[in-house]
Design a protein around this motif. Sequence first.
Motif, PDB file in Angstrom:
ATOM      1  N   PRO A 256       1.017 -12.687  -6.740  1.00 28.19           N
ATOM      2  CA  PRO A 256       1.644 -11.423  -7.145  1.00 28.19           C
ATOM      3  C   PRO A 256       2.257 -11.491  -8.546  1.00 28.19           C
ATOM      4  CG  PRO A 256       2.851 -12.451  -5.323  1.00 28.19           C
ATOM      5  CD  PRO A 256       1.556 -13.166  -5.454  1.00 28.19           C
TER       6      PRO A 256
ATOM      7  N   LEU B  68       0.961  -9.077 -11.711  1.00 31.77           N
ATOM      8  CA  LEU B  68       1.892  -8.158 -12.383  1.00 31.77           C
ATOM      9  C   LEU B  68       1.936  -8.446 -13.882  1.00 31.77           C
ATOM     10  CD1 LEU B  68       4.739  -8.169  -9.693  1.00 31.77           C
ATOM     11  CD2 LEU B  68       3.231  -6.249 -10.257  1.00 31.77           C
TER      12      LEU B  68
ATOM     13  N   LEU C 149      -2.930  -0.523 -13.290  1.00 35.50           N
ATOM     14  CA  LEU C 149      -1.847  -1.269 -12.648  1.00 35.50           C
ATOM     15  C   LEU C 149      -0.813  -1.702 -13.690  1.00 35.50           C
ATOM     16  CD1 LEU C 149      -1.003  -2.408  -9.875  1.00 35.50           C
ATOM     17  CD2 LEU C 149      -2.288  -4.482 -10.427  1.00 35.50           C
TER      18      LEU C 149
ATOM     19  N   ALA D 123      11.620  -3.650 -11.474  1.00 37.53           N
ATOM     20  CA  ALA D 123      11.217  -4.050 -10.127  1.00 37.53           C
ATOM     21  C   ALA D 123       9.949  -4.889 -10.121  1.00 37.53           C
ATOM     22  CB  ALA D 123      11.018  -2.816  -9.249  1.00 37.53           C
ATOM     23  N   TYR D 124       9.109  -4.700 -11.119  1.00 41.00           N
ATOM     24  CA  TYR D 124       7.836  -5.422 -11.112  1.00 41.00           C
ATOM     25  C   TYR D 124       7.748  -6.428 -12.266  1.00 41.00           C
ATOM     26  CZ  TYR D 124       6.126  -2.061  -7.669  1.00 41.00           C
ATOM     27  OH  TYR D 124       5.953  -1.318  -6.554  1.00 41.00           O
TER      28      TYR D 124
ATOM     29  N   LYS E 128      10.931  -8.722 -12.833  1.00 39.80           N
ATOM     30  CA  LYS E 128      11.053  -9.604 -11.672  1.00 39.80           C
ATOM     31  C   LYS E 128      10.000 -10.722 -11.736  1.00 39.80           C
ATOM     32  CE  LYS E 128      13.044 -10.312  -7.655  1.00 39.80           C
ATOM     33  NZ  LYS E 128      14.486 -10.355  -7.400  1.00 39.80           N
TER      34      LYS E 128
ATOM     35  N   VAL F  98      10.507 -14.821 -11.810  1.00 42.53           N
ATOM     36  CA  VAL F  98       9.922 -15.777 -10.858  1.00 42.53           C
ATOM     37  C   VAL F  98       9.113 -16.830 -11.620  1.00 42.53           C
ATOM     38  CG1 VAL F  98       8.446 -16.058  -8.829  1.00 42.53           C
ATOM     39  CG2 VAL F  98       9.902 -14.038  -9.027  1.00 42.53           C
TER      40      VAL F  98
ATOM     41  N   LEU G  93      -8.061  -7.060  -3.797  1.00 39.85           N
ATOM     42  CA  LEU G  93      -6.974  -7.952  -3.414  1.00 39.85           C
ATOM     43  C   LEU G  93      -7.513  -9.265  -2.837  1.00 39.85           C
ATOM     44  CD1 LEU G  93      -3.933  -8.316  -3.278  1.00 39.85           C
ATOM     45  CD2 LEU G  93      -3.925  -7.079  -1.104  1.00 39.85           C
TER      46      LEU G  93
ATOM     47  N   SER H 178       5.154   0.646  -1.315  1.00 41.48           N
ATOM     48  CA  SER H 178       4.664   1.550  -2.362  1.00 41.48           C
ATOM     49  C   SER H 178       3.593   2.451  -1.801  1.00 41.48           C
ATOM     50  CB  SER H 178       4.021   0.751  -3.497  1.00 41.48           C
ATOM     51  OG  SER H 178       5.006   0.152  -4.275  1.00 41.48           O
TER      52      SER H 178
ATOM     53  N   LEU I  62       1.188   5.314  -3.702  1.00 42.48           N
ATOM     54  CA  LEU I  62       0.917   6.126  -4.873  1.00 42.48           C
ATOM     55  C   LEU I  62       0.253   7.426  -4.459  1.00 42.48           C
ATOM     56  CD1 LEU I  62       1.562   3.513  -6.401  1.00 42.48           C
ATOM     57  CD2 LEU I  62      -0.305   4.066  -7.953  1.00 42.48           C
TER      58      LEU I  62
ATOM     59  N   GLN J 269      -6.488   1.614  -3.718  1.00 41.86           N
ATOM     60  CA  GLN J 269      -6.474   0.210  -4.139  1.00 41.86           C
ATOM     61  C   GLN J 269      -5.162  -0.170  -4.827  1.00 41.86           C
ATOM     62  OE1 GLN J 269     -10.063  -0.050  -6.507  1.00 41.86           O
ATOM     63  NE2 GLN J 269     -11.257  -0.763  -4.744  1.00 41.86           N
ATOM     64  N   LEU J 270      -4.627   0.706  -5.674  1.00 39.59           N
ATOM     65  CA  LEU J 270      -3.375   0.359  -6.357  1.00 39.59           C
ATOM     66  C   LEU J 270      -2.216   0.319  -5.364  1.00 39.59           C
ATOM     67  CD1 LEU J 270      -3.682   2.342  -9.735  1.00 39.59           C
ATOM     68  CD2 LEU J 270      -4.351  -0.010  -9.238  1.00 39.59           C
TER      69      LEU J 270
ATOM     70  N   ASP K 236      -2.514  -0.647  -2.235  1.00 43.56           N
ATOM     71  CA  ASP K 236      -2.692  -1.948  -1.553  1.00 43.56           C
ATOM     72  C   ASP K 236      -2.137  -3.091  -2.399  1.00 43.56           C
ATOM     73  OD1 ASP K 236      -3.958  -0.750   0.525  1.00 43.56           O
ATOM     74  OD2 ASP K 236      -5.990  -1.462   0.015  1.00 43.56           O
ATOM     75  N   ILE K 237      -2.493  -3.107  -3.682  1.00 47.76           N
ATOM     76  CA  ILE K 237      -2.109  -4.224  -4.550  1.00 47.76           C
ATOM     77  C   ILE K 237      -0.593  -4.233  -4.773  1.00 47.76           C
ATOM     78  CG2 ILE K 237      -2.387  -5.239  -6.849  1.00 47.76           C
ATOM     79  CD1 ILE K 237      -5.259  -3.926  -6.850  1.00 47.76           C
ATOM     80  N   LEU K 238      -0.020  -3.053  -5.006  1.00 51.75           N
ATOM     81  CA  LEU K 238       1.424  -2.993  -5.250  1.00 51.75           C
ATOM     82  C   LEU K 238       2.212  -3.351  -3.996  1.00 51.75           C
ATOM     83  CD1 LEU K 238       1.527   0.152  -7.509  1.00 51.75           C
ATOM     84  CD2 LEU K 238       2.315  -2.127  -8.159  1.00 51.75           C
TER      85      LEU K 238
ATOM     86  N   TYR L  19       1.280  -5.441  -1.756  1.00 55.35           N
ATOM     87  CA  TYR L  19       1.207  -6.894  -1.698  1.00 55.35           C
ATOM     88  C   TYR L  19       2.162  -7.530  -2.715  1.00 55.35           C
ATOM     89  CZ  TYR L  19      -0.586 -11.594  -2.394  1.00 55.35           C
ATOM     90  OH  TYR L  19      -0.680 -12.949  -2.528  1.00 55.35           O
ATOM     91  N   ALA L  20       2.189  -6.969  -3.920  1.00 56.17           N
ATOM     92  CA  ALA L  20       2.988  -7.558  -5.003  1.00 56.17           C
ATOM     93  C   ALA L  20       4.490  -7.408  -4.767  1.00 56.17           C
ATOM     94  CB  ALA L  20       2.602  -6.934  -6.341  1.00 56.17           C
ATOM     95  N   GLU L  21       4.859  -6.475  -3.909  1.00 58.74           N
ATOM     96  CA  GLU L  21       6.290  -6.252  -3.668  1.00 58.74           C
ATOM     97  C   GLU L  21       6.992  -7.453  -3.045  1.00 58.74           C
ATOM     98  OE1 GLU L  21       6.694  -2.588  -1.575  1.00 58.74           O
ATOM     99  OE2 GLU L  21       6.316  -1.452  -3.404  1.00 58.74           O
ATOM    100  N   GLN L  22       6.218  -8.418  -2.555  1.00 60.90           N
ATOM    101  CA  GLN L  22       6.856  -9.612  -1.985  1.00 60.90           C
ATOM    102  C   GLN L  22       7.734 -10.325  -3.020  1.00 60.90           C
ATOM    103  OE1 GLN L  22       4.079 -13.226  -1.662  1.00 60.90           O
ATOM    104  NE2 GLN L  22       2.662 -11.525  -1.474  1.00 60.90           N
ATOM    105  N   VAL L  23       7.440 -10.154  -4.304  1.00 59.71           N
ATOM    106  CA  VAL L  23       8.279 -10.822  -5.307  1.00 59.71           C
ATOM    107  C   VAL L  23       9.703 -10.255  -5.303  1.00 59.71           C
ATOM    108  CG1 VAL L  23       6.348 -11.393  -6.826  1.00 59.71           C
ATOM    109  CG2 VAL L  23       7.688  -9.323  -7.269  1.00 59.71           C
ATOM    110  N   GLN L  24       9.846  -9.036  -4.814  1.00 56.20           N
ATOM    111  CA  GLN L  24      11.174  -8.422  -4.839  1.00 56.20           C
ATOM    112  C   GLN L  24      12.116  -9.060  -3.826  1.00 56.20           C
ATOM    113  OE1 GLN L  24      10.011  -4.320  -4.580  1.00 56.20           O
ATOM    114  NE2 GLN L  24       9.170  -4.355  -6.665  1.00 56.20           N
TER     115      GLN L  24
ATOM    116  N   ILE M 220      12.470 -12.274  -3.605  1.00 53.13           N
ATOM    117  CA  ILE M 220      12.922 -13.555  -4.149  1.00 53.13           C
ATOM    118  C   ILE M 220      14.237 -13.357  -4.901  1.00 53.13           C
ATOM    119  CG2 ILE M 220      12.313 -15.454  -5.709  1.00 53.13           C
ATOM    120  CD1 ILE M 220       9.348 -14.691  -5.200  1.00 53.13           C
ATOM    121  N   ASP M 221      15.191 -14.232  -4.640  1.00 53.70           N
ATOM    122  CA  ASP M 221      16.491 -14.132  -5.311  1.00 53.70           C
ATOM    123  C   ASP M 221      16.364 -14.643  -6.742  1.00 53.70           C
ATOM    124  OD1 ASP M 221      19.067 -14.083  -6.162  1.00 53.70           O
ATOM    125  OD2 ASP M 221      19.835 -15.534  -4.691  1.00 53.70           O
TER     126      ASP M 221
END
Lengths: 487, 98
Positions: A307, A311, A363, A375-376, A379, A383, A421, B2, B4, B31-32, B34-36, B38-43, B45-46
Amino acid sequence: MSTLPHTARAIRDAVAAGEVTAVEVCQAHLDRVVATNPSLNAFNTVCAERALAAAAAVDARRAAGDVLGPLAGVPVAIKDNLCTNGLRTTASSKILDTFVPPYDATVTARLEAAGAIVVGKTNCDEFAMGSSNENSAFGPVKNPWALDRTPGGSSGGSAAAVAAGCAPIALGSDTGGSIRQPASFCGIVGLKPTYGRVSRYGLLAFASSLDQVGPMTRTAADAALTMNVIAGYDRADATSSASAVPDFTAALTGDVKGLRVGVPRAFVSNGVDAPVLEAFDRAIATLKDAGATVVDVELPNAPSGIPVYYLVCTAEASSNLARYDAVRYGHRTTLAPGDTLQTMYERSRDEGFGPEVKRRIMLGTYVLSAGYYDAYYLKAQQVRTLLRRDYDEAFRSVDVVAMPTSPTPPFTLGEKTDDPLQMYLTDIFTVSANLVGLPAISIPCGFDAHRLPIGLQLTGRMFDEATLLRAADAYERATQWPTLASV
Amino acid sequence: MSSLSLEDVERIAALARLELTADEKHLFVRQLTDILTYAEQVQRIDTSGIAATAHVHPDQRVEREDEPRPSLGVAAALANAPDADADAGLFKVPRVIG
């Protein structure tokens, strides 16, 4: 292949000794290109006349008693996203399908100055965006070991060309694994140097904080030989490093005694095909038998690599590819009377870019747009710092970190094209080296039951390509996996 | 998660100067998303107090003297243009000012 030498070092030595002429070597490799390209589609452009003229010039220099360069008479293939002065350079995109650069990338200029002979420009994923070479405007490349499989991507044409014996050296570019994964899929050596080690001047930019040019070869020694020529500071690339460049060939001692190899076992054990994991474990055992020490390490943030990578790279791509505006170069739509400048931009870009490139521009534009940046993108950049700390911690106790290059052997053409993906997830083991800037190499470590190649990846300390090449060379001497596919 | 909308995709396409077909817009909505997602997992992380990676070699000096250097001539710079006036040394585009 004929009885001519087929590694860069052997060709260089044979040409220098007068045992063979550069023209003979060049013609044999061009013949191989012509014989294999209908089935492999590895080359977008073949420049036979230009190559033979350059080879004849090498032979003339030798006849005159001039000093020959370190790659004199060695055929090389250049990924089609690296500019070659006067020779079409497309990035495998319709938007650049007639682009003829008015200048050379620094890496191609350095190779030619060293006497290397450019035989052609290799197919790749469009603007290096892809992991299977199926995103090319000129059609997919086939894997020389199995024609129903992808050669990997994005430097799939470079990998296939080397594995099929069309050239002992190809240049690739690697933004998230685009040298290493196709090297793994095609059973050859591929090195992504440290960020800044090799000039990016003349590389058609995809993601500027991640992109790096590097060699794809059949031996570690040839990768070292290539690095000696292409590495080093370039005033035309503000991100190129002034760090001293060692003689990489001098690092090839054949010995890994005392080398500390880190294995991130938790990361490596998850989601990897059994034959890949078996080959990986055998490779680690081989290094251990050769005198290396194996140490467990942890990379807790590595699973977030995909991810973070998608991004960051899409954000940079959306910015970099804004330059394709149908004004100074590239495809322009047919304009009707009354069409506006805005229409010209939008329609030209829609016609010129393929689906994956548009997807990434979209994207990247989204993640950089107002309200989403923190947020993206921000972040992801934070990381990235955590991931760098993971590696810094690991390198306190080891000299290299070992992983499989790809979680699977080469997959079937068409298998993942409908699900972007799923395609992205294939880059799990390669993206982190780009995100933190470290050098990493993929070397052949065997085959699965279907005789599909498997690759071992070693990641090294910043600017320590020499240790990677030393380990790769020692492993190669101990195993002798075949690297030439009989297409 | 997310999600869209078609309007989001049209807004992004306009920002990116891409004239998408109706089919492309619908495909990208899915598709966007789906990808976003998936990518939200980074949010999760502390990253409090963690600096963003702006450059992997932060200590690198990039300043140098600003010296004039040889550059492309006009003819070479225009050679790849889809529409150029070589004599006048111009790139040509549709009329912008009425």
